[in-house]
Motif scaffolding. Structure first.
Motif, PDB file in Angstrom:
ATOM      1  N   GLN A   1      -1.055   3.967 -13.970  1.00  0.00           N
ATOM      2  CA  GLN A   1      -0.170   5.062 -14.358  1.00  0.00           C
ATOM      3  C   GLN A   1       1.285   4.600 -14.295  1.00  0.00           C
ATOM      4  O   GLN A   1       1.717   4.016 -13.312  1.00  0.00           O
ATOM      5  CB  GLN A   1      -0.380   6.261 -13.434  1.00  0.00           C
ATOM      6  CG  GLN A   1      -1.812   6.796 -13.455  1.00  0.00           C
ATOM      7  CD  GLN A   1      -2.046   7.896 -12.445  1.00  0.00           C
ATOM      8  OE1 GLN A   1      -1.281   8.060 -11.509  1.00  0.00           O
ATOM      9  NE2 GLN A   1      -3.122   8.648 -12.632  1.00  0.00           N
TER      10      GLN A   1
ATOM     11  N   ASP B   1     -10.399   3.763  -7.010  1.00  0.00           N
ATOM     12  CA  ASP B   1     -11.319   4.674  -6.334  1.00  0.00           C
ATOM     13  C   ASP B   1     -12.669   3.989  -6.185  1.00  0.00           C
ATOM     14  O   ASP B   1     -13.088   3.212  -7.058  1.00  0.00           O
ATOM     15  CB  ASP B   1     -11.500   5.963  -7.139  1.00  0.00           C
ATOM     16  CG  ASP B   1     -10.225   6.783  -7.230  1.00  0.00           C
ATOM     17  OD1 ASP B   1      -9.167   6.288  -6.794  1.00  0.00           O
ATOM     18  OD2 ASP B   1     -10.277   7.901  -7.763  1.00  0.00           O
TER      19      ASP B   1
ATOM     20  N   GLU C   1      -4.270   2.592  -9.043  1.00  0.00           N
ATOM     21  CA  GLU C   1      -5.126   3.369  -8.141  1.00  0.00           C
ATOM     22  C   GLU C   1      -6.559   2.891  -8.295  1.00  0.00           C
ATOM     23  O   GLU C   1      -7.078   2.807  -9.412  1.00  0.00           O
ATOM     24  CB  GLU C   1      -5.042   4.857  -8.452  1.00  0.00           C
ATOM     25  CG  GLU C   1      -5.983   5.710  -7.613  1.00  0.00           C
ATOM     26  CD  GLU C   1      -6.013   7.162  -8.056  1.00  0.00           C
ATOM     27  OE1 GLU C   1      -7.107   7.763  -8.073  1.00  0.00           O
ATOM     28  OE2 GLU C   1      -4.934   7.694  -8.407  1.00  0.00           O
TER      29      GLU C   1
ATOM     30  N   THR D   1       0.830  -1.207   0.000  1.00  0.00           N
ATOM     31  CA  THR D   1       0.000   0.000   0.000  1.00  0.00           C
ATOM     32  C   THR D   1       0.864   1.257   0.000  1.00  0.00           C
ATOM     33  O   THR D   1       1.801   1.376   0.784  1.00  0.00           O
ATOM     34  CB  THR D   1      -0.915   0.014   1.233  1.00  0.00           C
ATOM     35  OG1 THR D   1      -1.568  -1.241   1.351  1.00  0.00           O
ATOM     36  CG2 THR D   1      -1.946   1.116   1.115  1.00  0.00           C
ATOM     37  N   GLN D   2       0.526   2.183  -0.874  1.00  0.00           N
ATOM     38  CA  GLN D   2       1.227   3.466  -0.937  1.00  0.00           C
ATOM     39  C   GLN D   2       0.461   4.560  -0.201  1.00  0.00           C
ATOM     40  O   GLN D   2       1.049   5.362   0.527  1.00  0.00           O
ATOM     41  CB  GLN D   2       1.425   3.873  -2.393  1.00  0.00           C
ATOM     42  CG  GLN D   2       2.211   2.865  -3.215  1.00  0.00           C
ATOM     43  CD  GLN D   2       3.617   2.681  -2.722  1.00  0.00           C
ATOM     44  OE1 GLN D   2       4.415   3.615  -2.742  1.00  0.00           O
ATOM     45  NE2 GLN D   2       3.943   1.475  -2.272  1.00  0.00           N
TER      46      GLN D   2
ATOM     47  N   ILE E   1       1.962   1.968 -10.273  1.00  0.00           N
ATOM     48  CA  ILE E   1       1.192   2.077  -9.032  1.00  0.00           C
ATOM     49  C   ILE E   1      -0.286   2.165  -9.402  1.00  0.00           C
ATOM     50  O   ILE E   1      -0.790   3.249  -9.744  1.00  0.00           O
ATOM     51  CB  ILE E   1       1.608   3.313  -8.203  1.00  0.00           C
ATOM     52  CG1 ILE E   1       3.109   3.286  -7.895  1.00  0.00           C
ATOM     53  CG2 ILE E   1       0.801   3.381  -6.918  1.00  0.00           C
ATOM     54  CD1 ILE E   1       3.538   2.126  -7.005  1.00  0.00           C
TER      55      ILE E   1
ATOM     56  N   LYS F   1     -10.079   5.908  -1.798  1.00  0.00           N
ATOM     57  CA  LYS F   1      -9.060   5.809  -2.825  1.00  0.00           C
ATOM     58  C   LYS F   1      -7.880   5.044  -2.249  1.00  0.00           C
ATOM     59  O   LYS F   1      -7.488   5.259  -1.104  1.00  0.00           O
ATOM     60  CB  LYS F   1      -8.603   7.190  -3.287  1.00  0.00           C
ATOM     61  CG  LYS F   1      -7.444   7.194  -4.278  1.00  0.00           C
ATOM     62  CD  LYS F   1      -6.930   8.592  -4.549  1.00  0.00           C
ATOM     63  CE  LYS F   1      -7.990   9.457  -5.197  1.00  0.00           C
ATOM     64  NZ  LYS F   1      -7.440  10.800  -5.574  1.00  0.00           N
TER      65      LYS F   1
ATOM     66  N   LYS G   1      -3.898   3.529  -3.415  1.00  0.00           N
ATOM     67  CA  LYS G   1      -2.798   3.315  -4.339  1.00  0.00           C
ATOM     68  C   LYS G   1      -1.927   2.217  -3.756  1.00  0.00           C
ATOM     69  O   LYS G   1      -1.576   2.258  -2.580  1.00  0.00           O
ATOM     70  CB  LYS G   1      -1.996   4.597  -4.546  1.00  0.00           C
ATOM     71  CG  LYS G   1      -2.754   5.701  -5.254  1.00  0.00           C
ATOM     72  CD  LYS G   1      -1.871   6.915  -5.507  1.00  0.00           C
ATOM     73  CE  LYS G   1      -2.619   8.014  -6.253  1.00  0.00           C
ATOM     74  NZ  LYS G   1      -1.767   9.189  -6.522  1.00  0.00           N
ATOM     75  N   TYR G   2      -1.596   1.234  -4.592  1.00  0.00           N
ATOM     76  CA  TYR G   2      -0.853   0.082  -4.076  1.00  0.00           C
ATOM     77  C   TYR G   2       0.162  -0.381  -5.116  1.00  0.00           C
ATOM     78  O   TYR G   2       0.008  -0.132  -6.314  1.00  0.00           O
ATOM     79  CB  TYR G   2      -1.813  -1.054  -3.706  1.00  0.00           C
ATOM     80  CG  TYR G   2      -2.719  -1.511  -4.833  1.00  0.00           C
ATOM     81  CD1 TYR G   2      -2.453  -2.666  -5.560  1.00  0.00           C
ATOM     82  CD2 TYR G   2      -3.847  -0.770  -5.189  1.00  0.00           C
ATOM     83  CE1 TYR G   2      -3.273  -3.080  -6.590  1.00  0.00           C
ATOM     84  CE2 TYR G   2      -4.672  -1.178  -6.230  1.00  0.00           C
ATOM     85  CZ  TYR G   2      -4.382  -2.330  -6.925  1.00  0.00           C
ATOM     86  OH  TYR G   2      -5.190  -2.735  -7.951  1.00  0.00           O
TER      87      TYR G   2
END
Length: 255
Positions: free
Chosen positions: A225, A237, A235, A35-36, A233, A69, A71-72
């Motif tokens: 992206q 949502d 994303e 996870t980011q 990474i 949301k 990002k991972y």
């Protein structure tokens, strides 16, 4: 005693219904690993009642919504399908070769058969480039200088005799058998249909944790992206709503 949390936390998505509305009999929880960042926003409309004075005499909360949301960093096909597409997926391989090694056009019959990884099968032509990166032109048969033809069944590329000895880069798509790879052809289904999943979030520091469950979620965005010097990474949502029992969310705090 004060409670502090740190880091991006961990988010799981557990599919509950597929894109056709069919319930998942044995749902598999899927971690959005490495996870980011995660954001979960809970907000509502505020309605204010005014009289003749400057400030409201009453405030009420109207419609509410929850959006999230994540990002991972660890890419996984099961996450893409179960949490966003919700359609039929098979355990098979579909991939692409971006040729950076190249091969030299031989003498008669001036043909090159790419060595497909894993003894896979040729699927589609993605073009041929010459030694300086210029695209060669595809023709149906009997190529001349700067041209090529391809048998879309066997994957054999044929070139002009005048191009013998030249270096070429052949790009193509291929399929193969696999027990771990995932493949899906996304169908154009009716609007309104989307897979539903439960989202579970956890974040902690020093044993003090925050747990949050959103019982029913639908994803509205999947972004892939890339950057020239960075990792892919994904994303995801999503929006949350009440499940069939009327439950929206459950949270738990160490303090």
């Amino acid at each position: 005693m004060a409670m502090y949390n740190f880091g991006a936390g961990v988010l799981w998505g557990t599919p509950t219904f597929d894109a056709t509305g069919a319930a998942i009999a044995n749902p598999t929880p899927l971690m959005l690993a490495v996870t980011q960042e995660v954001s979960i926003d809970i907000q509502g409309d505020i309605k204010e009642l005014y009289g003749s004075n400057q400030f409201p005499v009453a405030v009420g909360r109207g419609k509410m919504k929850i959006t999230g949301k994540a990002k991972y960093g660890q890419f996984n096909g099961s996450v893409l399908n179960s949490l966003f597409f919700g359609q039929t997926v098979t355990s098979s391989l579909y991939s692409i070769v971006n040729d950076v090694t190249g091969a030299t056009i031989p003498t008669t019959p001036f043909a090159i058969t790419p060595s497909i990884p894993g003894s896979g099968s040729f699927a589609q032509d993605l073009g041929v480039r010459d030694a300086v990166g210029n695209p060669m032109t595809r023709v149906s048969a009997t190529p001349s200088t700067g041209q090529y033809s391809v048998n879309t069944t066997t994957g054999v590329y044929t070139f002009a005799s005048a191009d013998t000895g030249k270096l070429v880069f052949i790009n193509y798509g291929y399929t193969g058998t696999s027990t771990v790879a995932k493949t899906s052809v996304v169908q154009n289904i009716q609007m309104g249909q989307a897979p539903t999943f439960r989202a579970d979030f956890f974040n902690q520091l020093g044993g003090n944790g925050l747990a949050l469950t959103l019982f029913a979620c639908v994803s509205n965005k999947l972004a892939l992206q890339t950057k020239i010097d960075d990792f892919l990474i994904p994303e995801l949502d999503f929006s949350a709503f009440a499940d069939q029992s009327g439950n929206v969310l459950k949270w738990g705090s160490a303090q």
